[in-house]
Design a protein around this motif. Sequence first.
Motif, PDB file in Angstrom:
ATOM      1  N   LEU A 192      39.475  33.483  41.228  1.00 51.83           N
ATOM      2  CA  LEU A 192      39.055  33.263  39.839  1.00 51.83           C
ATOM      3  C   LEU A 192      39.781  34.216  38.885  1.00 51.83           C
ATOM      4  O   LEU A 192      39.819  33.975  37.682  1.00 51.83           O
ATOM      5  CB  LEU A 192      37.537  33.434  39.707  1.00 51.83           C
ATOM      6  CG  LEU A 192      36.714  32.270  40.290  1.00 51.83           C
ATOM      7  CD1 LEU A 192      35.236  32.637  40.377  1.00 51.83           C
ATOM      8  CD2 LEU A 192      36.890  31.008  39.441  1.00 51.83           C
ATOM      9  N   PRO A 232      36.813  33.093  31.162  1.00 52.09           N
ATOM     10  CA  PRO A 232      35.504  33.725  30.904  1.00 52.09           C
ATOM     11  C   PRO A 232      34.963  33.402  29.513  1.00 52.09           C
ATOM     12  O   PRO A 232      33.753  33.263  29.341  1.00 52.09           O
ATOM     13  CB  PRO A 232      35.814  35.216  31.027  1.00 52.09           C
ATOM     14  CG  PRO A 232      37.064  35.310  31.831  1.00 52.09           C
ATOM     15  CD  PRO A 232      37.846  34.072  31.556  1.00 52.09           C
ATOM     16  N   ASN A 236      34.686  30.872  33.521  1.00 53.15           N
ATOM     17  CA  ASN A 236      35.275  31.536  34.681  1.00 53.15           C
ATOM     18  C   ASN A 236      35.106  30.711  35.956  1.00 53.15           C
ATOM     19  O   ASN A 236      34.604  31.195  36.959  1.00 53.15           O
ATOM     20  CB  ASN A 236      34.653  32.933  34.857  1.00 53.15           C
ATOM     21  CG  ASN A 236      35.499  33.788  35.795  1.00 53.15           C
ATOM     22  OD1 ASN A 236      36.735  33.728  35.745  1.00 53.15           O
ATOM     23  ND2 ASN A 236      34.853  34.544  36.658  1.00 53.15           N
ATOM     24  N   SER A 237      35.563  29.464  35.902  1.00 53.99           N
ATOM     25  CA  SER A 237      35.372  28.566  37.036  1.00 53.99           C
ATOM     26  C   SER A 237      36.556  27.632  37.193  1.00 53.99           C
ATOM     27  O   SER A 237      37.273  27.353  36.234  1.00 53.99           O
ATOM     28  CB  SER A 237      34.107  27.717  36.825  1.00 53.99           C
ATOM     29  OG  SER A 237      32.953  28.548  36.817  1.00 53.99           O
ATOM     30  N   ASN A 254      28.274  31.622  40.838  1.00 50.30           N
ATOM     31  CA  ASN A 254      28.846  32.323  41.998  1.00 50.30           C
ATOM     32  C   ASN A 254      28.830  31.454  43.254  1.00 50.30           C
ATOM     33  O   ASN A 254      28.540  31.934  44.344  1.00 50.30           O
ATOM     34  CB  ASN A 254      28.044  33.602  42.303  1.00 50.30           C
ATOM     35  CG  ASN A 254      28.045  34.567  41.132  1.00 50.30           C
ATOM     36  OD1 ASN A 254      28.924  34.513  40.277  1.00 50.30           O
ATOM     37  ND2 ASN A 254      27.051  35.433  41.076  1.00 50.30           N
ATOM     38  N   ARG A 308      29.076  28.899  36.238  1.00 45.52           N
ATOM     39  CA  ARG A 308      29.603  30.253  36.036  1.00 45.52           C
ATOM     40  C   ARG A 308      30.233  30.761  37.324  1.00 45.52           C
ATOM     41  O   ARG A 308      29.630  30.655  38.394  1.00 45.52           O
ATOM     42  CB  ARG A 308      28.452  31.223  35.702  1.00 45.52           C
ATOM     43  CG  ARG A 308      27.909  31.140  34.317  1.00 45.52           C
ATOM     44  CD  ARG A 308      28.769  31.989  33.365  1.00 45.52           C
ATOM     45  NE  ARG A 308      28.295  31.890  31.990  1.00 45.52           N
ATOM     46  CZ  ARG A 308      28.439  30.816  31.213  1.00 45.52           C
ATOM     47  NH1 ARG A 308      29.054  29.743  31.683  1.00 45.52           N
ATOM     48  NH2 ARG A 308      27.999  30.802  29.984  1.00 45.52           N
ATOM     49  N   ASN A 309      31.423  31.330  37.240  1.00 45.08           N
ATOM     50  CA  ASN A 309      32.055  31.992  38.384  1.00 45.08           C
ATOM     51  C   ASN A 309      31.987  31.147  39.648  1.00 45.08           C
ATOM     52  O   ASN A 309      31.581  31.613  40.696  1.00 45.08           O
ATOM     53  CB  ASN A 309      31.369  33.339  38.675  1.00 45.08           C
ATOM     54  CG  ASN A 309      31.152  34.165  37.419  1.00 45.08           C
ATOM     55  OD1 ASN A 309      31.987  34.129  36.513  1.00 45.08           O
ATOM     56  ND2 ASN A 309      30.041  34.871  37.348  1.00 45.08           N
TER      57      ASN A 309
END
Lengths: 381, 381, 368, 368
Positions: free
Chosen positions: D253, B289, D288-289, D320, D302-303
Motif C-alpha cells: 500500500l 490516503p 489507502n487501498s 486493514n 481503508r488500508n
Amino acid sequence: MARKECIAMLLAGGQGSRLMDLTSKIAKPAVSFGGKYRIIDFTLSNCANSGIETVGILTQYRPYQLHEYVGSGRAWDLNITGSGVSILPPYATQEGGAWYEGTADAVTHNLDYIKSHHPEYVLILSGDALYRMDYREMLKTHKEHNADLTIGVMPVPWEDASRFGILTADENGQVTKFSEKPAHPDSNLASMGIYIFSYDFLVNALEEDAINQRSSHDFGNDIIPKALADGKRLFVHAHHGFWKDVGTIASYHETSMDLLGEDPLFDLFDEKTPIMSNDSSRPPHYIGPDGRVDDSLVANGCRIMGTVRHSIISTDACVGERAIVEDSVLLPGAIVKNGAHVSRAILGENAVVEEGVKLGSVDTTKDTAVVGNDVVIGKGE
Amino acid sequence: MARKECIAMLLAGGQGSRLMDLTSKIAKPAVSFGGKYRIIDFTLSNCANSGIETVGILTQYRPYQLHEYVGSGRAWDLNITGSGVSILPPYATQEGGAWYEGTADAVTHNLDYIKSHHPEYVLILSGDALYRMDYREMLKTHKEHNADLTIGVMPVPWEDASRFGILTADENGQVTKFSEKPAHPDSNLASMGIYIFSYDFLVNALEEDAINQRSSHDFGNDIIPKALADGKRLFVHAHHGFWKDVGTIASYHETSMDLLGEDPLFDLFDEKTPIMSNDSSRPPHYIGPDGRVDDSLVANGCRIMGTVRHSIISTDACVGERAIVEDSVLLPGAIVKNGAHVSRAILGENAVVEEGVKLGSVDTTKDTAVVGNDVVIGKGE
Amino acid sequence: MMNTKAIGYITANYAGNEPSKLLENRPVAALPFLGRYRLIDFPLSNMTNAGIHTVGLAMPGNWRSIADHVGHGGDFQLDRKIGGLYTFPGNPYGTTKRGMRFLLRDIISNRELFERSDAPYVVVMGANIIFNMDLNEVIDAHERSGVGITMLYVKAERKHSDASRLIIGDAGRVQKVEPGCEYGDNKFIDCFIINRDLLLDIIKHYANADYLDFFEAIAGDMARVDVCSYEYKGLAIGIFGERSYYERSMELLAPTVYDQLFQKDRPIRTKAHDAAPAKYYAGSNVANSFVSAGSKIHGTVRNSILSRNVIVESGANVTNSIIMYGCVIKRGARVENAIIDKNNVVPENTEYRGTPDAIMVIGKGTRL
Amino acid sequence: MMNTKAIGYITANYAGNEPSKLLENRPVAALPFLGRYRLIDFPLSNMTNAGIHTVGLAMPGNWRSIADHVGHGGDFQLDRKIGGLYTFPGNPYGTTKRGMRFLLRDIISNRELFERSDAPYVVVMGANIIFNMDLNEVIDAHERSGVGITMLYVKAERKHSDASRLIIGDAGRVQKVEPGCEYGDNKFIDCFIINRDLLLDIIKHYANADYLDFFEAIAGDMARVDVCSYEYKGLAIGIFGERSYYERSMELLAPTVYDQLFQKDRPIRTKAHDAAPAKYYAGSNVANSFVSAGSKIHGTVRNSILSRNVIVESGANVTNSIIMYGCVIKRGARVENAIIDKNNVVPENTEYRGTPDAIMVIGKGTRL
C-alpha cells in the motif's frame, strides 16, 4: 513501448503480375509454394529465426488471403502483444487516401508505425524470394561499419550480372557505385533488395524523398542513388547460399524444382532454421495400391493413386488412377483425374485436369504450362 | 468453407471528425470509452453475445491502432480459423486502387469476402454507438417476415424525430416510407443504421448500385430508397433499450455520464451480456490516503491521490494530490497534476494538465472542454 | 455457429486393462493415431465441430503428453475467454475397471463447470472409442425425445471384453448397461447426452458413492431417470489395447473406411507442426500407405502408416507396420507386422518381424 | 528481443509447512495477490520480460487453479510453436521439507527440455518468493564470472524459518545452503542461474538420489561445481504462510514499495478478464487501498486490498483487510484485520474482526 533494436518492414504490396494467373486473385506473397508453404513464409521464418519480433507487413494488392494467412502471426511465433506482425495497408487521413506509389513511399506512409517502436535499425525486406538468412549477421556487418545503410548482396555469375542491380564496393565493403542492369558490369554483387537502415538516416532520407517531385519513391531507383551521391556510408553484406526470386512463372517453376533431388539446392528439412507456416491440420497423405512416387514432395491431405515423378504435390491435391504427373507443381487442392497426363505444368489451387487430358510438354524449350486457380481443363481444351 | 447462417460487416472506416481532437490520429471505433473500453468493443461484444462468429471489419481512416486493438479477435472470442474477425481495408486490383466511397461501396468492394462464407443473411453494423442488442432477435424478425431487408429502429421522442432518418411502417412492421430528417415526421422510429439483408437481395442491390452513376453508394441515401421504390420487402425491428451514438463531443460526454449513477442508463456490469475488450493486464488502481472518489468509474492502473466526482478515470490515468476532477472523462494515461482542477472536460490519451491549472467549467451552457491526445496544458494556456 | 444448447465433458483417464509398451509413458487418450493425430483429437474435434465452446477434460495422472498436445485448446478453437477448455485432475490411476469410463468422482470434480453453465444439455465422451459425428443431430434427437439421458451405441462387429453393452427394451429405453460385448450386441460408444439439471441431481444424490462409475451408480434407477438409446450408423473405432490399435489403424488404409472418419465439413483438428512435405527420393517405392509430413523415403513401404519425421533409408523395407514419430529405418533393415514407438532407430540390416497374429511392439526409443 | 542464452524452469509445487485455509484447495503458487495477480505470474513475467521463450513448469498435484490461470501461456507470450510453456506433473505432494524448492526428481522429469535446448544457461525459480528483476543483468553477470551456478540472495530483513540462507566465502563463493534464515542473513530468493551442461551432468550423477533437493544433493560438491552468489538489491517478497502473505501484501500500500514491484518497462502479466472498471457510488469512502476492476463500492474501505468483483454495500466497512474475488460485504457489515477468501458473503451487520496479531482468515465461500 519498449525500445526495439531492430524492426522489419516487409514490402508485400505488389501485384506480381509476372506470375500471371497465379496472382489474378491473390497477392504474390500469398501464392502457394513448396507443397505446404506460401511465399511469405520464407521471409517471415527468416525474421523469426533471426530473433526479429516486430514485423510490419505493407500490403496493397488484393491482400485479403494474405491478411487471413498471416493472421495474428502465431504461425511464426510473431503473435506478441505490442509487437509481432502488423498488417499495414494504405489508409486515409484528414487529407484523404493515398496509395503506396513506390517501395519507399510505402514505408514513408508508415513512419508513425516505425517511430512508435523506437528502433535503432530498420530492416527492409520483400516477400518474394526463397532464401535462408540470419539477419543478425547482416546487422552485425552494419554495426561494425557504423553504416547508414547496408545492402544485402549476392555474388552472381558475371554473365548474369547485367540482369541485376549491381553494387560496386571497395575492399572494406563500402559501396562506391550502384548501377541498375549495367551493360558492362564492373562487379557481380547483385542487390537482393534487403536493406538495413540506421533509424535517423532512414527517417531523413524518406522525408527528403517524399517532397522530391521528381522521385519515383523507390529504394533502388531513388533512395540508394541519392544516398551515394550525398556521401553517406553505404556498405554491402554478402549472402553466400541459395537465393532466388520466384516472381515469374519460369523462376517459380525452376525454384520449385530446386527443392527436389538427392541434395537439393534449398533444403526444406533443415531443423536449425525451420520454415514455419500456417499449417492446416490435414491428415497424412495416402499413396494408393498402384501409386508410384519418385523424387517428389507430397504434402498432407493428398491422395496419390497414379504416378508422380519429379514434382511437388501440395496440400489436398489428388492424382487419379493411371494418371501421370511429371516435372510439375500441383498447388493446394489441384486435381488430376484418372488417366490424365500432366508434364512441366503448374496447376493453380483447386484447378482440375479432367480424365484422360494431356497437359504440358516435357520439352524444356517450351513455356511451362499454367492453369489458373479454380480453372477446369477438359478434353476440348 | 462451411456455410454460415449470418455474417456481419462492420463499417469502421469513417474519420469521425466530429470527435475533433480525439480522432486526429486514430479511427473513431478505436477511441477509448467507458474507462477501459474502445468504442468498437460494444458492437463486437454484441456480435459475440449474439453468436455471430464471422465479422468483416471495413477500415479506411488511420486504421493502425484499430487493427492492433482488434488483432486476431481473441478478446471477443472471435479468433476462429476460417471465420472470426477479418480486417478489410481498401485494396488495389489489376485496375488500380479504389477507396471506399460510401457505406454501400465499402461492402460492394468486399463481396468476394461475403461470398466466400456463403451466408444466408448479412448483418450490416457500424462501430460508433453504445447499445446492447441480441442480433438473433432481429434475425428472427427478418425470417418471420421473409424480408429482403430488415432495419433496426429505435422509438425516439417525437420532438427529436426530425433529427433522424425516420421509417414509417404499417401494423405488420413493413416499411412504407423512409424520410431523412423529415420536418413533419409521421413516425418516431429512427433508423439505427443496423441492417439485415437476405444474401441474394444484398448482392443484387449492391451490384445495381455500383453501376448507378448518380448514386452516392450509401445504404441510407441510396440502397434503402431504391429498395422501397422497387417494392422490396422491407421491415423494421424495434430495439427497446439504451442506444446512443457517440459521434460528437457532446454525445460522447453525455453518453459517458450515462454510465454513472445509482442505476445507470447503460450498465457495464451486466454479466449476461458482458462487454469484452482487449484488456491490458494493468494492476488494480490505488486510492491514496487523501483520495476521495464519488459516483465514478475508475479503471486499472490508476492512482488517485486527490478528489474525483462524477467522472470516468480510464486505465493508467492519474489524479494528483489536492487535484479535483469532476463531470469529466480522463482517457487512458491522462494525468491531472497536484492541485489542478478539471471540470466538464475530456482529456485525451496521455494528455497532461499541469499543477494548479484550472480547466473547463461546470456551467453546462458552455461546451465540454477537450484536450487532444498527448497534449500538455500548462499554466499559460 | 455457437452451440447454446450443450457443453461438453470428456474423460481422458481411461487406462485399459491390457499391459502394453505403448502405454508405459502415456495414457490411452494420448496414443498417436494415423500418423499425426492422437486419440484425444477426436472427441475434442467432435465437440468443436458441433459449436460446443465449453469443455471439461478429466486428465489422468500422467497428463504431460496430453497437455503438450492439446495445450490450452487453441488448435481446437477452445482457447476462449467465455467457456473454452477446462482441464482438471481426474482420478490419476484412470478408470481401469472393466467398462468403466465415467468415474463419478471425476464428474463431481467438474461440478462447478456444470453449475455455471446455462446450457440445457451436457455431451459426455470418453477418448478411446473414436468417431466423427454431427453431434447436433444427436442433441436434437435427445431434445425431441424429452428423456433424461440418450446413450449412443453401434451394433458390435466383434467381441470387446472392455466395452459395455446396452440392454434395450421398449421404445429404445436402456434397461441395463453391462460390461463386455459380443458380436451383434448394442455396443455403447462411450458417448451420451444428459440433461444438465439431471446430471447435477445425480451428482448430489450419489455423492457418497463417488468411487462408482456413473452407470453403476444409477443402475437401479434407469427407468426413473429415463435413459434412451440412439443407434449410431457410422464408423466407431474402439481402441482397447495393442491388437485393436493395430487392426483398426490398418483398416483405415481402405479409402472407404478412411472417408467415414475424415470429412471436409467436419475436420479433425490437431496440434499444428512445422514439418516439411514428405520427401520421396528417386527409387522410393511406397504403396497402400499413409505417410506424414517431415518424412523422408528412400526405401520401400507397403500397407503401413508412417508418422511425422520418419526416415526410411535405401533398401529398407517397411510392411504391414505402424512407425511412429522420428523413427529411422536404416539401410537394409526390415520391419514387418510391427508397431515401432517414437524415436527408435532400427539398425542396418536388422529385422523386426512379427506375424499377423503376434504383432511385434517396440517401446519408445531415445533418439532426440 | 529473443533470449538465445537461457531457458527457464519454474517449480510451482512448493507447499509450505503452515496449514492454512487459503491453501486447502490451491497450491501456494496459485495464491491471489494484490487483487488481480497470482504468485505464479511473477516468475513467469520475469522470464517473459527477459525474452526467455522456453519455460518448464513443475506442477503440484492440485494443479487445476494454476492451469486455469496460466492456460497455455498465451497471456505470458509463451504460447509458441518453438519453445513456449511446458507444464508437467511435479511431485504431487509438493516440496514441503523445510527450505526445499527444487526436488531433483522434478528436475529430472523435465530433462528432455534441458537436453533439446541449445541455450547455454537455465534460469531456475520457485514461485513463492516474488520480485520484478531484469534477469538479463544476472545472466550477463553469471556469464562474465564463468562459474557453474549463480545463486541470488537478499539481506534478510526478518526471520524466515522456511527460507534458506547462503554461507558465502571468498570471492562470493557459496559454501553452504542451510535451512532457516535470521535477520541479516543472506536469504536465498529461490532463483539461480546454472550452466545447462552442468545441470545435465548433475541430473545424471545424482539420479539415484532423486528424492533430495537439488542443493542437498550437491552439498558436498559446492566447490567443484563452483557456486557463486549475487546480491539482489531490489524488493523480494517471500510468501510462506498467512502471516507473511498478509504483511507483505499490506506493505504494498506504500507507493514506494509498490513501485519496486510494478514497473512499466517490465509489466507483470496475468490472465485477462472482462471486468468493468470499478464503480464508486455516491457516498463511498475509500482511502489507502487497492481496488480491482469489477468491484462496486458503496461503503467504506481503508488500508485494504480488494480483488475483482467485490461488492461493498452501503454502511459496510472494510479496514486493514484483503478481500478476494467475488465477495459481498453486506450492508452494515464490518471486516477488520481479516483475509476473506473468494466467493464469500459477509452477512448484514455481522463483524469479521481479527487483530493485527491474529489476522482472521475465512476460507473459500460458495457464492457462484
